[in-house]
Write a protein that holds these residues in place. Structure first.
Motif, short mmCIF file in Angstrom:
data_model
loop_
_atom_site.label_atom_id
_atom_site.label_comp_id
_atom_site.label_asym_id
_atom_site.label_seq_id
_atom_site.Cartn_x
_atom_site.Cartn_y
_atom_site.Cartn_z
N TRP A 51 0.84 -1.20 0.00
CA TRP A 51 0.00 0.00 0.00
C TRP A 51 0.87 1.25 0.00
O TRP A 51 0.64 2.19 -0.76
CB TRP A 51 -0.94 -0.02 1.21
N ARG A 89 -5.24 3.12 11.03
CA ARG A 89 -6.54 2.66 10.51
C ARG A 89 -6.34 1.77 9.29
O ARG A 89 -6.94 0.71 9.17
CB ARG A 89 -7.42 3.86 10.15
N LYS A 90 -5.45 2.20 8.39
CA LYS A 90 -5.19 1.41 7.18
C LYS A 90 -4.60 0.06 7.55
O LYS A 90 -4.98 -0.97 6.97
CB LYS A 90 -4.24 2.19 6.25
N GLU A 142 -7.32 -2.21 8.68
CA GLU A 142 -8.08 -2.73 7.53
C GLU A 142 -7.31 -3.85 6.83
O GLU A 142 -7.89 -4.88 6.46
CB GLU A 142 -8.35 -1.61 6.53
N LEU A 143 -6.03 -3.63 6.64
CA LEU A 143 -5.21 -4.62 5.94
C LEU A 143 -5.02 -5.89 6.78
O LEU A 143 -4.94 -6.98 6.23
CB LEU A 143 -3.86 -4.01 5.56
N ALA A 158 -7.32 -7.12 8.78
CA ALA A 158 -8.57 -7.86 8.60
C ALA A 158 -8.58 -8.56 7.24
O ALA A 158 -9.01 -9.71 7.13
CB ALA A 158 -9.76 -6.92 8.72
N GLN A 159 -8.10 -7.86 6.23
CA GLN A 159 -8.02 -8.47 4.89
C GLN A 159 -7.04 -9.65 4.90
O GLN A 159 -7.33 -10.70 4.31
CB GLN A 159 -7.54 -7.42 3.89
#
Length: 106
Positions: free
Chosen positions: A36, A89-90, A93-94, A96-97
């Motif tokens: 990312w 935050r990112k 999210e990553l 969880a992915q």
């Protein structure tokens, strides 16, 4: 072997499996974070993969904040403003992915 011994072995096997899965999720999440960040810096293809590999080799410590701090420093050096809150935050999210990907593979 007694029932107690069998239960003990089952618990040990579950603990080892859970630890392995957590390691895989964390490694995948850090890789996704690096990719990312590479994308944010305009790196694509082999350059992005090389950037991610370079960072993953440095992330020996289990502390997830090391990954976020390093990516933030690299983004800042590239002139890209990302707050700590946005980076954390990112990364969440990553993570969880990454967990979904690892679970789907097993």
């Amino acid at each position: 072997m007694t029932t107690f011994d069998e239960r003990e072995q089952a618990f040990e096997a579950k603990f080892a499996h859970d630890a392995e899965m957590q390691f895989k999720v964390e490694a995948r999440a850090r890789n996704l974070l690096a990719l990312w960040a590479a994308n944010q810096m305009g790196k694509t293809g082999e350059a992005a993969v090389d950037y991610a590999k370079g960072l993953i080799g440095e992330w020996i410590k289990p502390n997830p904040s090391d990954a976020v701090e390093r990516v933030m420093a690299d983004l800042s050096a590239a002139g890209i403003a990302v707050t700590a809150q946005e980076a954390v935050r990112k990364f969440g999210e990553l993570r969880a992915q990454a967990k979904a990907q690892v679970m789907a593979e097993n």
